[in-house]
Design a protein around this motif. Structure first.
Motif, mmCIF file in Angstrom:
data_model
loop_
_atom_site.group_PDB
_atom_site.id
_atom_site.type_symbol
_atom_site.label_atom_id
_atom_site.label_comp_id
_atom_site.label_asym_id
_atom_site.label_seq_id
_atom_site.Cartn_x
_atom_site.Cartn_y
_atom_site.Cartn_z
ATOM 1 N N GLY A 3 -6.413 -1.073 -12.493
ATOM 2 C CA GLY A 3 -5.784 -1.902 -11.465
ATOM 3 C C GLY A 3 -6.536 -1.841 -10.155
ATOM 4 O O GLY A 3 -6.750 -2.863 -9.495
ATOM 5 N N TYR A 4 -6.952 -0.639 -9.769
ATOM 6 C CA TYR A 4 -7.724 -0.479 -8.543
ATOM 7 C C TYR A 4 -9.065 -1.200 -8.655
ATOM 8 O O TYR A 4 -9.482 -1.902 -7.721
ATOM 9 C CB TYR A 4 -7.950 1.005 -8.250
ATOM 10 C CG TYR A 4 -8.998 1.231 -7.180
ATOM 11 C CD1 TYR A 4 -8.693 1.065 -5.837
ATOM 12 C CD2 TYR A 4 -10.302 1.581 -7.519
ATOM 13 C CE1 TYR A 4 -9.655 1.250 -4.851
ATOM 14 C CE2 TYR A 4 -11.269 1.770 -6.550
ATOM 15 C CZ TYR A 4 -10.949 1.596 -5.212
ATOM 16 O OH TYR A 4 -11.911 1.765 -4.256
ATOM 17 N N GLN A 5 -9.756 -1.037 -9.770
ATOM 18 C CA GLN A 5 -11.055 -1.679 -9.947
ATOM 19 C C GLN A 5 -10.920 -3.201 -9.949
ATOM 20 O O GLN A 5 -11.777 -3.911 -9.402
ATOM 21 C CB GLN A 5 -11.701 -1.204 -11.245
ATOM 22 C CG GLN A 5 -12.134 0.251 -11.234
ATOM 23 C CD GLN A 5 -13.256 0.527 -10.250
ATOM 24 O OE1 GLN A 5 -14.021 -0.370 -9.909
ATOM 25 N NE2 GLN A 5 -13.369 1.764 -9.801
ATOM 26 N N MET A 32 -2.611 -8.189 -3.042
ATOM 27 C CA MET A 32 -1.425 -7.365 -2.826
ATOM 28 C C MET A 32 -1.386 -6.287 -3.888
ATOM 29 O O MET A 32 -1.326 -6.567 -5.093
ATOM 30 C CB MET A 32 -0.145 -8.208 -2.888
ATOM 31 C CG MET A 32 1.134 -7.380 -2.688
ATOM 32 S SD MET A 32 2.620 -8.411 -2.596
ATOM 33 C CE MET A 32 2.378 -9.186 -0.990
ATOM 34 N N LEU A 33 -1.433 -5.028 -3.443
ATOM 35 C CA LEU A 33 -1.306 -3.898 -4.343
ATOM 36 C C LEU A 33 0.187 -3.626 -4.507
ATOM 37 O O LEU A 33 0.845 -3.101 -3.610
ATOM 38 C CB LEU A 33 -2.009 -2.668 -3.764
ATOM 39 C CG LEU A 33 -3.470 -2.847 -3.313
ATOM 40 C CD1 LEU A 33 -4.034 -1.522 -2.818
ATOM 41 C CD2 LEU A 33 -4.327 -3.404 -4.437
ATOM 42 N N ASN A 40 -1.687 3.116 -0.521
ATOM 43 C CA ASN A 40 -2.287 3.071 0.820
ATOM 44 C C ASN A 40 -3.687 3.674 0.819
ATOM 45 O O ASN A 40 -4.591 3.171 1.495
ATOM 46 C CB ASN A 40 -1.397 3.805 1.816
ATOM 47 C CG ASN A 40 -0.176 2.987 2.212
ATOM 48 O OD1 ASN A 40 -0.275 1.810 2.530
ATOM 49 N ND2 ASN A 40 0.989 3.608 2.179
ATOM 50 N N THR A 41 -3.867 4.737 0.039
ATOM 51 C CA THR A 41 -5.201 5.323 -0.092
ATOM 52 C C THR A 41 -6.162 4.335 -0.737
ATOM 53 O O THR A 41 -7.308 4.171 -0.303
ATOM 54 C CB THR A 41 -5.142 6.614 -0.929
ATOM 55 O OG1 THR A 41 -4.288 7.562 -0.281
ATOM 56 C CG2 THR A 41 -6.526 7.215 -1.103
ATOM 57 N N ILE A 78 -2.961 -6.008 1.107
ATOM 58 C CA ILE A 78 -1.575 -5.758 1.481
ATOM 59 C C ILE A 78 -0.989 -4.789 0.453
ATOM 60 O O ILE A 78 -1.275 -4.897 -0.739
ATOM 61 C CB ILE A 78 -0.757 -7.065 1.498
ATOM 62 C CG1 ILE A 78 -1.359 -8.069 2.496
ATOM 63 C CG2 ILE A 78 0.706 -6.794 1.834
ATOM 64 C CD1 ILE A 78 -0.750 -9.446 2.399
ATOM 65 N N VAL A 79 -0.173 -3.878 0.912
ATOM 66 C CA VAL A 79 0.500 -2.923 0.036
ATOM 67 C C VAL A 79 2.000 -3.199 0.050
ATOM 68 O O VAL A 79 2.595 -3.358 1.127
ATOM 69 C CB VAL A 79 0.221 -1.470 0.476
ATOM 70 C CG1 VAL A 79 1.054 -0.496 -0.333
ATOM 71 C CG2 VAL A 79 -1.261 -1.148 0.340
ATOM 72 N N LYS A 80 2.594 -3.288 -1.138
ATOM 73 C CA LYS A 80 4.036 -3.554 -1.217
ATOM 74 C C LYS A 80 4.625 -2.754 -2.379
ATOM 75 O O LYS A 80 4.056 -2.702 -3.461
ATOM 76 C CB LYS A 80 4.291 -5.052 -1.407
ATOM 77 C CG LYS A 80 5.755 -5.466 -1.284
ATOM 78 C CD LYS A 80 5.878 -6.980 -1.235
ATOM 79 C CE LYS A 80 7.340 -7.435 -1.250
ATOM 80 N NZ LYS A 80 8.095 -6.948 -0.076
ATOM 81 N N LYS A 81 5.759 -2.168 -2.146
ATOM 82 C CA LYS A 81 6.377 -1.278 -3.137
ATOM 83 C C LYS A 81 7.106 -2.066 -4.219
ATOM 84 O O LYS A 81 7.831 -3.020 -3.931
ATOM 85 C CB LYS A 81 7.354 -0.323 -2.463
ATOM 86 C CG LYS A 81 7.961 0.716 -3.416
ATOM 87 C CD LYS A 81 8.847 1.697 -2.663
ATOM 88 C CE LYS A 81 9.477 2.714 -3.607
ATOM 89 N NZ LYS A 81 8.478 3.537 -4.316
ATOM 90 N N ILE A 82 6.900 -1.623 -5.460
ATOM 91 C CA ILE A 82 7.674 -2.137 -6.591
ATOM 92 C C ILE A 82 7.716 -1.055 -7.655
ATOM 93 O O ILE A 82 6.738 -0.352 -7.883
ATOM 94 C CB ILE A 82 7.066 -3.437 -7.162
ATOM 95 C CG1 ILE A 82 7.996 -4.054 -8.205
ATOM 96 C CG2 ILE A 82 5.696 -3.188 -7.782
ATOM 97 C CD1 ILE A 82 7.575 -5.448 -8.673
#
Length: 334
Positions: A59-61, A74-75, A84-85, A100-104
């Motif tokens: 997912g990061y890659q 959007m992560l 966030n890291t 953008i970072v969003k919690k799920i």
């Protein structure tokens, strides 16, 4: 009399040739097992991308590569510290990256509803259903679902349907389900989707990945003629992911020591595993391709079970009941 031209020990031995041969063979195997790189350099400037489970691994890659191609990423993650890291790492590597970072939490239907209700994007161009778990002992969520089933499949099923208005607002939106080769050994028991009878983590994982392929197949049929495509993929065998933490291969130091060299040789790294996700996200020739299954950036046939249209329809209807949403209408051509 001494030999005025003494032989070099290296040239008088077979070892340099043997070592060279071994290195060549290992290089060839690693290249072959690494699979196909995304064959297009197409950019996605300005397109909005949601990637679940993107704080690490594939997912990061995927996020890193799509950010480098101009996407607004959007992560969507459960682990906010890791997300966030990851966002900071991407912005250091990609100039002008939009992250953008969003919690799920894909194991919680309430969290998924909250994620969509608070999403301020008017449209979504690409949704990559990437998050997943593996090798977990039997456990139900507070809402009554087995962990693999809801985290890998049912949560993504609900997320995709709740995002359909925003996906349909994009000119040519793409939904991408990250399945697995494990779907080949999976089966679906509609009367026991939690697999409470004779539970094994391997079978629960296989079922969840098979369900993702069936979901893509059925949604593509029901959305025929829309601007949204839905496809599934197999990333291949990938090492250095969070899946491996609970794997039997990580159960002891001795097993790790014995197995990890072979994993390095025969499995993809996360960047290689992300290539088909990237290809399905950016390839212009796939703008109207839907309901297919891909591996190594090529369309291939999934398992026979994954091609069962009746099973796909039944699972779809059952899933809608479980998450309490209205099913998409069946295609008029059926």
């Amino acid at each position: 009399m001494d030999n005025p031209f003494p032989q070099d020990p290296l040239t008088s031995s077979w070892w340099p040739y043997i070592i060279g041969l071994v290195v060549a063979v290992v290089t060839c195997i690693r290249s072959y097992m690494g699979g196909q790189d995304c064959p297009t350099a197409e950019r996605i400037d300005g397109k909005r991308v949601i990637i679940t489970g993107s704080s690490s691994g594939m997912g990061y890659q995927t996020a890193l590569q799509l950010a480098s191609r101009g996407g607004e990423i959007m992560l969507a993650c459960r682990d906010m510290t890791g997300a966030n890291t990851a966002a900071k790492r991407i912005t250091r590597k990609v100039k002008d990256a939009k992250i953008i970072v969003k919690k799920i939490d894909l194991s919680s239907l309430h969290s998924i509803h909250q994620f969509v209700e608070t999403l301020d994007w008017e449209s979504v161009d690409i949704l990559i259903n990437n998050a997943g778990i593996a090798f977990c002992p039997f456990e139900k969520t507070e809402e009554g679902f087995e962990q693999h089933f809801v985290s890998n499949y049912l949560g993504h099923f609900l997320l995709t349907h709740l995002l359909l208005p925003k996906l349909e607002a994009a000119p040519n939106a793409r939904v991408i389900n990250v399945s697995s080769q494990a779907h080949m050994a999976g089966d679906i028991n509609l009367s026991d989707l939690n697999r409470e009878t004779n539970y094994t983590a391997r079978e629960a994982f296989g079922q969840s990945k098979l369900a993702l392929v069936l979901m893509a197949r059925e949604m593509a049929k029901r959305m025929k003629g829309s601007t949204v495509t839905v496809n599934a993929l197999n990333p291949g065998l990938v090492r250095s992911t969070r899946h491996m933490r609970r794997s039997p291969l990580s159960s002891s130091i001795i097993i790790k020591f014995a197995v990890y060299p072979w994993m390095w040789l025969l499995m993809k790294n996360p960047a290689q595993g992300a290539q088909t996700s990237i290809y399905l996200s950016v390839a212009p020739e796939l703008s109207d391709v839907t309901g297919r299954y891909f591996s190594d950036c090529q369309a291939v046939d999934p398992s026979q079970c994954a091609q069962d249209e009746n099973l796909a329809a039944d699972l779809y209807e059952k899933s809608c009941q479980l998450v309490n949403i209205k099913p998409l209408p069946k295609s008029k051509s059926e």
